[in-house]
Design a protein around this motif. Structure first.
Motif, PDB file in Angstrom:
ATOM      1  N   ILE A 146      -1.293  21.338  -4.369  1.00  0.00           N
ATOM      2  CA  ILE A 146      -0.054  20.848  -3.744  1.00  0.00           C
ATOM      3  C   ILE A 146       1.095  21.006  -4.737  1.00  0.00           C
ATOM      4  CG2 ILE A 146       1.119  18.855  -2.745  1.00  0.00           C
ATOM      5  CD1 ILE A 146      -1.685  17.727  -2.081  1.00  0.00           C
ATOM      6  N   PRO A 147       2.152  21.735  -4.389  1.00  0.00           N
ATOM      7  CA  PRO A 147       3.253  21.931  -5.336  1.00  0.00           C
ATOM      8  C   PRO A 147       3.897  20.603  -5.765  1.00  0.00           C
ATOM      9  CG  PRO A 147       3.418  23.475  -3.514  1.00  0.00           C
ATOM     10  CD  PRO A 147       2.350  22.489  -3.132  1.00  0.00           C
ATOM     11  N   ILE A 148       4.198  20.499  -7.035  1.00  0.00           N
ATOM     12  CA  ILE A 148       4.874  19.320  -7.590  1.00  0.00           C
ATOM     13  C   ILE A 148       6.337  19.692  -7.804  1.00  0.00           C
ATOM     14  CG2 ILE A 148       4.999  17.695  -9.515  1.00  0.00           C
ATOM     15  CD1 ILE A 148       2.007  18.288 -10.016  1.00  0.00           C
ATOM     16  N   PRO A 149       7.248  19.153  -7.000  1.00  0.00           N
ATOM     17  CA  PRO A 149       8.654  19.556  -7.095  1.00  0.00           C
ATOM     18  C   PRO A 149       9.372  18.929  -8.291  1.00  0.00           C
ATOM     19  CG  PRO A 149       8.410  17.841  -5.454  1.00  0.00           C
ATOM     20  CD  PRO A 149       7.021  18.180  -5.925  1.00  0.00           C
ATOM     21  N   GLU A 150      10.432  19.587  -8.677  1.00  0.00           N
ATOM     22  CA  GLU A 150      11.273  19.082  -9.761  1.00  0.00           C
ATOM     23  C   GLU A 150      11.797  17.686  -9.442  1.00  0.00           C
ATOM     24  OE1 GLU A 150      13.270  19.233 -13.420  1.00  0.00           O
ATOM     25  OE2 GLU A 150      12.086  20.885 -12.606  1.00  0.00           O
TER      26      GLU A 150
ATOM     27  N   LEU B 207       3.283  28.714 -14.070  1.00  0.00           N
ATOM     28  CA  LEU B 207       2.154  29.647 -14.065  1.00  0.00           C
ATOM     29  C   LEU B 207       1.056  29.229 -13.090  1.00  0.00           C
ATOM     30  CD1 LEU B 207       1.789  30.185 -17.925  1.00  0.00           C
ATOM     31  CD2 LEU B 207       2.989  31.647 -16.291  1.00  0.00           C
ATOM     32  N   ILE B 208       1.045  27.940 -12.722  1.00  0.00           N
ATOM     33  CA  ILE B 208      -0.048  27.440 -11.871  1.00  0.00           C
ATOM     34  C   ILE B 208       0.447  26.778 -10.593  1.00  0.00           C
ATOM     35  CG2 ILE B 208      -1.576  27.085 -13.852  1.00  0.00           C
ATOM     36  CD1 ILE B 208      -0.923  24.063 -13.636  1.00  0.00           C
ATOM     37  N   ALA B 209       1.742  26.734 -10.366  1.00  0.00           N
ATOM     38  CA  ALA B 209       2.301  26.045  -9.192  1.00  0.00           C
ATOM     39  C   ALA B 209       1.652  26.533  -7.906  1.00  0.00           C
ATOM     40  CB  ALA B 209       3.810  26.244  -9.127  1.00  0.00           C
ATOM     41  N   GLY B 210       1.122  25.586  -7.129  1.00  0.00           N
ATOM     42  CA  GLY B 210       0.502  25.919  -5.858  1.00  0.00           C
ATOM     43  C   GLY B 210      -0.938  26.384  -5.958  1.00  0.00           C
ATOM     44  N   ARG B 211      -1.456  26.532  -7.166  1.00  0.00           N
ATOM     45  CA  ARG B 211      -2.854  26.938  -7.345  1.00  0.00           C
ATOM     46  C   ARG B 211      -3.746  25.716  -7.498  1.00  0.00           C
ATOM     47  NH1 ARG B 211      -2.955  31.005 -12.285  1.00  0.00           N
ATOM     48  NH2 ARG B 211      -5.184  30.627 -11.980  1.00  0.00           N
TER      49      ARG B 211
ATOM     50  N   TYR C 213       0.852  -1.191   0.000  1.00  0.00           N
ATOM     51  CA  TYR C 213       0.000   0.000   0.000  1.00  0.00           C
ATOM     52  C   TYR C 213       0.884   1.237   0.000  1.00  0.00           C
ATOM     53  CZ  TYR C 213      -2.978   3.754   1.602  1.00  0.00           C
ATOM     54  OH  TYR C 213      -3.624   4.954   1.704  1.00  0.00           O
ATOM     55  N   GLU C 214       0.626   2.125  -0.935  1.00  0.00           N
ATOM     56  CA  GLU C 214       1.433   3.334  -1.074  1.00  0.00           C
ATOM     57  C   GLU C 214       0.582   4.569  -0.790  1.00  0.00           C
ATOM     58  OE1 GLU C 214       4.571   3.091  -1.466  1.00  0.00           O
ATOM     59  OE2 GLU C 214       4.692   0.959  -1.991  1.00  0.00           O
ATOM     60  N   GLU C 215       1.026   5.362   0.160  1.00  0.00           N
ATOM     61  CA  GLU C 215       0.307   6.582   0.519  1.00  0.00           C
ATOM     62  C   GLU C 215       0.748   7.745  -0.359  1.00  0.00           C
ATOM     63  OE1 GLU C 215      -0.887   6.647   5.044  1.00  0.00           O
ATOM     64  OE2 GLU C 215       1.292   6.403   4.842  1.00  0.00           O
ATOM     65  N   GLY C 216      -0.044   8.797  -0.294  1.00  0.00           N
ATOM     66  CA  GLY C 216       0.324  10.019  -0.993  1.00  0.00           C
ATOM     67  C   GLY C 216      -0.653  10.386  -2.091  1.00  0.00           C
ATOM     68  N   PRO C 217      -0.731  11.681  -2.400  1.00  0.00           N
ATOM     69  CA  PRO C 217      -1.601  12.123  -3.484  1.00  0.00           C
ATOM     70  C   PRO C 217      -0.990  11.814  -4.845  1.00  0.00           C
ATOM     71  CG  PRO C 217      -0.354  13.982  -2.642  1.00  0.00           C
ATOM     72  CD  PRO C 217      -0.023  12.805  -1.758  1.00  0.00           C
ATOM     73  N   THR C 218      -1.840  11.606  -5.820  1.00  0.00           N
ATOM     74  CA  THR C 218      -1.350  11.490  -7.194  1.00  0.00           C
ATOM     75  C   THR C 218      -1.014  12.888  -7.701  1.00  0.00           C
ATOM     76  OG1 THR C 218      -3.528  11.749  -8.204  1.00  0.00           O
ATOM     77  CG2 THR C 218      -2.849   9.498  -7.587  1.00  0.00           C
ATOM     78  N   LEU C 219      -0.306  12.957  -8.815  1.00  0.00           N
ATOM     79  CA  LEU C 219      -0.022  14.274  -9.393  1.00  0.00           C
ATOM     80  C   LEU C 219      -1.315  14.964  -9.818  1.00  0.00           C
ATOM     81  CD1 LEU C 219       3.252  13.761 -11.468  1.00  0.00           C
ATOM     82  CD2 LEU C 219       2.945  14.234  -9.027  1.00  0.00           C
ATOM     83  N   TYR C 220      -2.309  14.172 -10.197  1.00  0.00           N
ATOM     84  CA  TYR C 220      -3.633  14.717 -10.513  1.00  0.00           C
ATOM     85  C   TYR C 220      -4.215  15.383  -9.267  1.00  0.00           C
ATOM     86  CZ  TYR C 220      -8.363  14.766 -12.580  1.00  0.00           C
ATOM     87  OH  TYR C 220      -9.594  15.141 -13.088  1.00  0.00           O
ATOM     88  N   ASP C 221      -4.142  14.686  -8.127  1.00  0.00           N
ATOM     89  CA  ASP C 221      -4.627  15.250  -6.864  1.00  0.00           C
ATOM     90  C   ASP C 221      -3.878  16.536  -6.522  1.00  0.00           C
ATOM     91  OD1 ASP C 221      -6.380  13.084  -6.468  1.00  0.00           O
ATOM     92  OD2 ASP C 221      -4.840  11.943  -5.397  1.00  0.00           O
ATOM     93  N   CYS C 222      -2.589  16.550  -6.805  1.00  0.00           N
ATOM     94  CA  CYS C 222      -1.782  17.729  -6.494  1.00  0.00           C
ATOM     95  C   CYS C 222      -2.297  18.959  -7.249  1.00  0.00           C
ATOM     96  CB  CYS C 222      -0.316  17.481  -6.852  1.00  0.00           C
ATOM     97  SG  CYS C 222       0.529  16.315  -5.754  1.00  0.00           S
ATOM     98  N   LEU C 223      -2.649  18.773  -8.513  1.00  0.00           N
ATOM     99  CA  LEU C 223      -3.183  19.892  -9.286  1.00  0.00           C
ATOM    100  C   LEU C 223      -4.513  20.363  -8.707  1.00  0.00           C
ATOM    101  CD1 LEU C 223      -2.465  18.893 -13.002  1.00  0.00           C
ATOM    102  CD2 LEU C 223      -1.172  20.450 -11.544  1.00  0.00           C
ATOM    103  N   VAL C 224      -5.374  19.414  -8.359  1.00  0.00           N
ATOM    104  CA  VAL C 224      -6.694  19.760  -7.838  1.00  0.00           C
ATOM    105  C   VAL C 224      -6.597  20.453  -6.486  1.00  0.00           C
ATOM    106  CG1 VAL C 224      -8.898  18.807  -7.042  1.00  0.00           C
ATOM    107  CG2 VAL C 224      -7.845  17.910  -9.117  1.00  0.00           C
ATOM    108  N   LYS C 225      -5.697  19.998  -5.640  1.00  0.00           N
ATOM    109  CA  LYS C 225      -5.593  20.522  -4.271  1.00  0.00           C
ATOM    110  C   LYS C 225      -4.581  21.650  -4.112  1.00  0.00           C
ATOM    111  CE  LYS C 225      -6.878  16.012  -2.376  1.00  0.00           C
ATOM    112  NZ  LYS C 225      -6.449  14.849  -1.544  1.00  0.00           N
TER     113      LYS C 225
END
Length: 221
Positions: free
Chosen positions: A111-115, A180-184, A97-109
């Motif tokens: 959550i910044p996606i780091p390099e 342009l959208i990081a963190g939004r 079992y792996e925890e954590g948001p998907t990158l899709y979830d990150c965009l919706v919520k």
């Protein structure tokens, strides 16, 4: 108590596969199982007595996807980039079992996606290739963010030939438009419009820059 003991309960799960690459429809899941994710071939559930495990139950008619994914996991073995596959049944796989948001979830919520996460996916692809696989079908819902690092899910297509280009296009979009959208927080409806438009248009001489500019008016609002 072994995980094989809950197979009768897993058999009671009712899901239906859908056409056009849509996620399965979950009809019923008996308690105490809980759903943690759905894909185009299967539903992923957890059982309270096995908190470190996830059971991926495949829809009827998707047995080949199960066999493909099991074969891919056997080649991948244990790595920091992918879940561990502990075994399989006639209609399911047993995964870590792996925890954590998907990158899709990150965009919706928002959550910044780091390099670092992008770099991790590139390293995961290299790792898979060295294992004799062909990493493909890598998209926003197949990558988890775990404490700033990436982990890839759903490796069923890694045994197939060809490059669908999906991750390469996402990386290009990340470099050019993500600042342009990081963190939004991005509305689900907008992400889905972008996704559906992409599927209709991606072919031949496709330009991520030209495609992305069409949605700049929505991003700047």
């Amino acid at each position: 108590m072994s995980w094989q003991s809950i197979e009768p309960l897993l058999k009671k799960i009712r899901i239906e596969a859908n056409p056009d690459n849509h996620p399965v429809s979950v009809v019923s899941v008996p308690p105490p199982l809980t759903v943690v994710g759905t894909g185009t071939d299967a539903v992923v559930v957890r059982y309270p007595d096995f908190p470190r495990l996830a059971f991926k139950v495949y829809a009827e008619g998707r047995s080949q996807s199960r066999e493909n994914e099991y074969a891919a996991y056997r080649r991948l073995g244990r790595s920091p980039y992918f879940p561990v596959c502990y075994g399989k049944g006639s209609f399911y796989l047993v995964l870590s079992y792996e925890e954590g948001p998907t990158l899709y979830d990150c965009l919706v919520k928002g959550i910044p996606i780091p390099e670092q996460a992008i770099d991790d996916v590139e390293k995961a692809r290299d790792y898979a290739r060295r294992a004799g696989l062909n990493p493909r079908d890598i998209h926003l819902k197949n990558v988890l963010l775990q404490q700033g690092r990436a982990k890839l899910l759903d490796v069923s297509e890694y045994v197939k030939p060809g490059n669908d280009g999906r991750w390469d296009h996402l990386v290009q979009a990340y470099r050019k438009f993500y600042p342009l959208i990081a963190g939004r927080k991005i509305p689900v409806w907008l992400i889905e419009v972008v996704k559906k438009t992409y599927y209709r248009q991606v072919a031949g001489d496709f330009s991520v820059s030209d495609f992305g500019r069409r949605f700049l008016p929505f991003i700047k609002k």
